[in-house]
Design a protein around this motif. Sequence first.
Motif, PDB file in Angstrom:
ATOM      1  N   TYR A   1       0.809  -1.271  -0.011  1.00  0.00           N
ATOM      2  CA  TYR A   1       0.302  -0.038  -0.197  1.00  0.00           C
ATOM      3  C   TYR A   1       0.928   1.359   0.041  1.00  0.00           C
ATOM      4  O   TYR A   1       0.311   2.327  -0.325  1.00  0.00           O
ATOM      5  CB  TYR A   1      -0.829   0.152   1.080  1.00  0.00           C
ATOM      6  CG  TYR A   1      -1.890  -1.231   1.273  1.00  0.00           C
ATOM      7  CD1 TYR A   1      -2.963  -0.951   0.089  1.00  0.00           C
ATOM      8  CD2 TYR A   1      -1.463  -2.333   1.754  1.00  0.00           C
ATOM      9  CE1 TYR A   1      -3.916  -1.976   0.173  1.00  0.00           C
ATOM     10  CE2 TYR A   1      -2.835  -3.419   1.712  1.00  0.00           C
ATOM     11  CZ  TYR A   1      -3.786  -3.291   1.069  1.00  0.00           C
ATOM     12  OH  TYR A   1      -4.622  -4.353   0.628  1.00  0.00           O
ATOM     13  N   PHE A   2       2.095   1.087   0.289  1.00  0.00           N
ATOM     14  CA  PHE A   2       2.993   2.487   0.266  1.00  0.00           C
ATOM     15  C   PHE A   2       3.162   3.138  -0.999  1.00  0.00           C
ATOM     16  O   PHE A   2       3.094   4.245  -1.274  1.00  0.00           O
ATOM     17  CB  PHE A   2       4.368   1.972   1.107  1.00  0.00           C
ATOM     18  CG  PHE A   2       4.566   2.110   2.454  1.00  0.00           C
ATOM     19  CD1 PHE A   2       4.952   3.245   3.104  1.00  0.00           C
ATOM     20  CD2 PHE A   2       3.938   1.040   3.199  1.00  0.00           C
ATOM     21  CE1 PHE A   2       5.111   3.302   4.270  1.00  0.00           C
ATOM     22  CE2 PHE A   2       3.963   0.943   4.690  1.00  0.00           C
ATOM     23  CZ  PHE A   2       4.307   2.360   5.206  1.00  0.00           C
ATOM     24  N   GLY A   3       3.264   2.324  -2.048  1.00  0.00           N
ATOM     25  CA  GLY A   3       3.210   2.813  -3.384  1.00  0.00           C
ATOM     26  C   GLY A   3       2.113   3.661  -3.762  1.00  0.00           C
ATOM     27  O   GLY A   3       2.211   4.710  -4.132  1.00  0.00           O
ATOM     28  N   GLY A   4       0.932   3.221  -3.581  1.00  0.00           N
ATOM     29  CA  GLY A   4      -0.502   3.637  -3.750  1.00  0.00           C
ATOM     30  C   GLY A   4      -0.516   4.788  -2.939  1.00  0.00           C
ATOM     31  O   GLY A   4      -1.007   6.084  -3.373  1.00  0.00           O
TER      32      GLY A   4
ATOM     33  N   PHE B   1       9.882   6.834   1.225  1.00  0.00           N
ATOM     34  CA  PHE B   1      11.206   6.087   1.918  1.00  0.00           C
ATOM     35  C   PHE B   1      10.862   4.802   2.394  1.00  0.00           C
ATOM     36  O   PHE B   1      11.330   3.757   2.166  1.00  0.00           O
ATOM     37  CB  PHE B   1      11.547   6.831   3.019  1.00  0.00           C
ATOM     38  CG  PHE B   1      12.809   7.751   2.861  1.00  0.00           C
ATOM     39  CD1 PHE B   1      14.099   7.235   2.299  1.00  0.00           C
ATOM     40  CD2 PHE B   1      12.741   9.120   2.717  1.00  0.00           C
ATOM     41  CE1 PHE B   1      15.205   8.067   1.992  1.00  0.00           C
ATOM     42  CE2 PHE B   1      13.894   9.981   2.235  1.00  0.00           C
ATOM     43  CZ  PHE B   1      15.053   9.371   1.781  1.00  0.00           C
ATOM     44  N   GLY B   2       9.455   4.744   3.067  1.00  0.00           N
ATOM     45  CA  GLY B   2       8.905   3.397   3.574  1.00  0.00           C
ATOM     46  C   GLY B   2       8.652   2.480   2.081  1.00  0.00           C
ATOM     47  O   GLY B   2       9.032   1.364   2.353  1.00  0.00           O
ATOM     48  N   HIS B   3       8.252   3.315   1.029  1.00  0.00           N
ATOM     49  CA  HIS B   3       7.986   2.389  -0.096  1.00  0.00           C
ATOM     50  C   HIS B   3       9.350   1.496  -0.569  1.00  0.00           C
ATOM     51  O   HIS B   3       9.689   0.392  -0.694  1.00  0.00           O
ATOM     52  CB  HIS B   3       7.641   3.261  -1.306  1.00  0.00           C
ATOM     53  CG  HIS B   3       7.079   2.047  -2.430  1.00  0.00           C
ATOM     54  ND1 HIS B   3       6.602   0.941  -2.459  1.00  0.00           N
ATOM     55  CD2 HIS B   3       7.417   2.580  -3.834  1.00  0.00           C
ATOM     56  CE1 HIS B   3       6.268   0.482  -3.529  1.00  0.00           C
ATOM     57  NE2 HIS B   3       6.741   1.461  -4.504  1.00  0.00           N
TER      58      HIS B   3
ATOM     59  N   LEU C   1      12.088   8.843  -5.871  1.00  0.00           N
ATOM     60  CA  LEU C   1      12.357   9.168  -4.584  1.00  0.00           C
ATOM     61  C   LEU C   1      13.455  10.238  -4.567  1.00  0.00           C
ATOM     62  O   LEU C   1      13.143  11.168  -3.743  1.00  0.00           O
ATOM     63  CB  LEU C   1      13.200   7.948  -3.913  1.00  0.00           C
ATOM     64  CG  LEU C   1      13.600   8.509  -2.639  1.00  0.00           C
ATOM     65  CD1 LEU C   1      12.146   8.570  -1.593  1.00  0.00           C
ATOM     66  CD2 LEU C   1      14.352   7.305  -1.784  1.00  0.00           C
ATOM     67  N   MET C   2      14.255  10.301  -5.349  1.00  0.00           N
ATOM     68  CA  MET C   2      15.478  11.499  -5.580  1.00  0.00           C
ATOM     69  C   MET C   2      14.715  12.659  -5.962  1.00  0.00           C
ATOM     70  O   MET C   2      14.929  13.915  -5.438  1.00  0.00           O
ATOM     71  CB  MET C   2      16.310  11.187  -6.571  1.00  0.00           C
ATOM     72  CG  MET C   2      17.334  10.106  -5.799  1.00  0.00           C
ATOM     73  SD  MET C   2      18.608   9.315  -7.305  1.00  0.00           S
ATOM     74  CE  MET C   2      19.394   8.069  -6.255  1.00  0.00           C
ATOM     75  N   LEU C   3      13.886  12.652  -7.010  1.00  0.00           N
ATOM     76  CA  LEU C   3      12.962  13.757  -7.377  1.00  0.00           C
ATOM     77  C   LEU C   3      12.021  14.286  -6.570  1.00  0.00           C
ATOM     78  O   LEU C   3      11.685  15.447  -6.365  1.00  0.00           O
ATOM     79  CB  LEU C   3      12.284  13.378  -8.743  1.00  0.00           C
ATOM     80  CG  LEU C   3      13.065  13.022 -10.266  1.00  0.00           C
ATOM     81  CD1 LEU C   3      12.323  12.705 -11.212  1.00  0.00           C
ATOM     82  CD2 LEU C   3      13.993  14.369 -10.466  1.00  0.00           C
TER      83      LEU C   3
ATOM     84  N   TRP D   1      13.876  17.505   7.527  1.00  0.00           N
ATOM     85  CA  TRP D   1      14.109  16.227   8.280  1.00  0.00           C
ATOM     86  C   TRP D   1      14.694  15.394   7.277  1.00  0.00           C
ATOM     87  O   TRP D   1      15.616  14.528   7.891  1.00  0.00           O
ATOM     88  CB  TRP D   1      13.071  15.703   8.981  1.00  0.00           C
ATOM     89  CG  TRP D   1      11.549  15.488   8.338  1.00  0.00           C
ATOM     90  CD1 TRP D   1      10.865  16.058   7.805  1.00  0.00           C
ATOM     91  CD2 TRP D   1      11.576  14.067   7.577  1.00  0.00           C
ATOM     92  NE1 TRP D   1       9.919  15.357   6.880  1.00  0.00           N
ATOM     93  CE2 TRP D   1      10.526  14.263   6.949  1.00  0.00           C
ATOM     94  CE3 TRP D   1      12.290  12.927   7.477  1.00  0.00           C
ATOM     95  CZ2 TRP D   1       9.796  13.273   6.134  1.00  0.00           C
ATOM     96  CZ3 TRP D   1      12.016  11.804   7.012  1.00  0.00           C
ATOM     97  CH2 TRP D   1      10.427  11.802   6.287  1.00  0.00           C
ATOM     98  N   TYR D   2      14.316  15.065   6.211  1.00  0.00           N
ATOM     99  CA  TYR D   2      14.690  14.028   5.391  1.00  0.00           C
ATOM    100  C   TYR D   2      16.144  14.294   4.701  1.00  0.00           C
ATOM    101  O   TYR D   2      16.511  13.577   4.159  1.00  0.00           O
ATOM    102  CB  TYR D   2      13.806  13.718   4.077  1.00  0.00           C
ATOM    103  CG  TYR D   2      13.190  15.076   3.485  1.00  0.00           C
ATOM    104  CD1 TYR D   2      11.796  15.558   4.010  1.00  0.00           C
ATOM    105  CD2 TYR D   2      13.832  15.698   2.545  1.00  0.00           C
ATOM    106  CE1 TYR D   2      11.374  16.437   3.491  1.00  0.00           C
ATOM    107  CE2 TYR D   2      13.170  16.638   1.918  1.00  0.00           C
ATOM    108  CZ  TYR D   2      11.942  17.190   2.308  1.00  0.00           C
ATOM    109  OH  TYR D   2      11.184  18.323   1.779  1.00  0.00           O
ATOM    110  N   PHE D   3      16.667  15.606   5.008  1.00  0.00           N
ATOM    111  CA  PHE D   3      18.033  15.939   4.473  1.00  0.00           C
ATOM    112  C   PHE D   3      19.075  15.882   5.994  1.00  0.00           C
ATOM    113  O   PHE D   3      20.066  16.064   5.806  1.00  0.00           O
ATOM    114  CB  PHE D   3      18.247  17.236   3.856  1.00  0.00           C
ATOM    115  CG  PHE D   3      17.671  17.073   2.673  1.00  0.00           C
ATOM    116  CD1 PHE D   3      18.176  16.612   1.353  1.00  0.00           C
ATOM    117  CD2 PHE D   3      16.467  18.170   2.180  1.00  0.00           C
ATOM    118  CE1 PHE D   3      17.810  16.338   0.198  1.00  0.00           C
ATOM    119  CE2 PHE D   3      15.993  18.228   1.013  1.00  0.00           C
ATOM    120  CZ  PHE D   3      16.462  17.141   0.029  1.00  0.00           C
TER     121      PHE D   3
END
Lengths: 391, 363
Positions: B38-41, B101-103, B128-130, B284-286
């Motif tokens: 479900y993470f992708g969706g 990130f979870g995906h 993810l990078m984008l 936070w993600y950096f």
Amino acid sequence: MNARASGLALSWLLAIPLPLTGQSIEEGARLAFQDDVHASAGLTCSSCHAGPSSRGFALPRIEVAPRCGKCHGDAAYMRQFDPQVRIDQYAQYLTSGHGKRMSTGDSRVATCSDCHGAHGVRRVRDPRSPVAPVNVAPTCARCHADAVRMAPFGREPKPFADWSASVHAEALLKRRDASAPTCNTCHGSHGATPPGVNQVANVCAQCHVREAELFRASPKKAIFEQIGQAECLACHGNHRIEHPTDAWVGLKDPAVCATCHDERGNGATTITDVEHSLGNLNRAIASAQSVLERAERAGMLVDDGWTAQRDGREHLIHSRVMVHAFAAKPFDDMARPGLAVAQQAERVGHDALHELQIRRRGLGIATVLVLGFLVTLWFKIRSVHAERPPR
Amino acid sequence: MTTGQLRSWLEERVPVGDLTEALRHKTVPLHRHSAWYYFGGMTLFLFGIQVGTGALLLLYYRPSAAEAYESVRFIMTRVPFGWLVRSIHAWSANLMVATAFGHLFSVLFLHAYRRPREITWVSGLVLLMLTMAFGFTGYLLPWNQLSFFATRIGTDMAASLPLVGEFSVRLMRGGKEVTGATLTRLFGVHVAILPAAVTALIALHLFLVQRHGMSVPPSVEDESRRSGRPVASMPFWPHFVLHDLFGWTVALTLLAALSAYYPFELGLKADPFAPAPAGIRPEWYFLWIFQTLKYMPPSLFGLNGELVVIGVIGAAALVLLVFPFVLSERVRTFRIVSGMAVLALVYMTLMTIVGFVVSRPTP
């Protein structure tokens, strides 16, 4: 005073440690003179000291000021070192309490070297100078805070302690505001003398321009002149000038108005009106502050409220100044708009909090609807799983 | 005209019957790890939220140093529901990075990158990078003090790159310093270049997922082989979609609650001449990268410390991109990949927590 004692006094004055190794006074003076503004201008010992006399090289105290004044009063001579330099110090000194006594041969009073130092004299703008703004009061206090020394002149030794507890000392010593007044700002430097009753307001007006203007135009001016009351001093005192508070306005303790006025006397209505207006304005600002902070803590943007609040505070500051008009109308003309903007600031805060309530209520309703939808969805999922179970 | 007639009329002009038929027959594996599917969706749903709210913000936002802050304040205070749209946009961006990130980690732990899904993995990693680039470019747009100095620090990192360092910084900033030119540049990237690239990559990613179907973890495949029973599955339509819808509704409610109780703050307007506030830090993600750089000595093995960190991260990204193409499908290899993923996850989490605790921004 013998030579050794003079040397010790000199070393203390100039903050030069005198070696305990038996260094001579001349040697101490020579060392101190190396860091002297006169030495850097090319002067030597003989520029001031003519030669050994019965008292050695030391100048008699009574001769110090005229000797300094010889150069410092000579415009042509001084111009070569500094084209902007003043040359009236000696003339001013002669008009001062110190100078007048010294002229009569009383050498117990201060002369140039007592404040500036003798050897190792520094420019006033040098923070190490004993007459740099932050050092002036301690320099004056060396004599004026000494009860024994002041007793023969009938002077109290309190001014330094009083000034140290004042708003002026706080500004100068704690906040390092070099423009804050110290002894010489009010009394003069070389012409130091206590300002007379009629001159006090002029002294204070050097900085407190608006207050002085208002006072001069007020009905109090004539009354104070009539009764011989020093203007600013009546409410603010002289050396121990404290932070004025709004509680000073009123007819009951601790109001300063109550010193002269009571409920039956002239001006009682004006005082009460001003007291109430100040109170209302303060309460409105405090209330707006509390509401705006609450709204901001809740994450609401209340910039308009803060702008109005700043405006309200400015009006409060101006209103406090307007107290010096000693009349209700000019005060009201300033306080009333302040009250209006403070109330406007509070309204902005309340509107934001109200908006927040609406948002949260809306969220609550939406959450109930969403929960209903989720429950329905859950049953739908169960039913589709029952119809077509996983294979 | 009956419904059947309308459907056939539409089918004649927009022939999608074979696609809907394929969807009707598409199934999703059902096992103890299915929840990770479900993470992708969820990430896709949040991207949709970003596009919708971003489009609404564009109606009022003005991308210049003189007007950006004021226009965001206008949106927050004057535009009806502007506060909600802006807060949802900001919160959703954070949630989207988290679910992306979870995906990524779920794909790593379930080994879903295996042949023939290598290109799906690469497209996902680039996505993810984008997504992080979306975060970086969007952070400066309100033109407030924190975002201004965080962008200055973020773009400074590129300066330590050999040969292209200075050029990269100038390219990102549109000059030597972070100015209005940087804002305009990042705005253009945020609303035009990145959405176009991400949309194209999502299309490729979804196409590949559709063609290859959902990957089944090797452990589940083994169990199925040993027991002789096929892996259970459920229909994509309507079963899986209804589950997705459930999750999306919860996410939307969470976003609304966050926006109502914790509106995304605007802070003070950026002042390029003001000193940087204490405790400035990136999003936070950096933070784990930022914190690693902080702990790195100025020189390591005779090389610039920052350069070493950037080099290691760059090398790790490169390894992540190519490893599915070169990895053998053995249990030991899977264990090594899982072990490395755990190490990376623990390191990133620890550094992020340390970053939050150590460098609190001054309001």
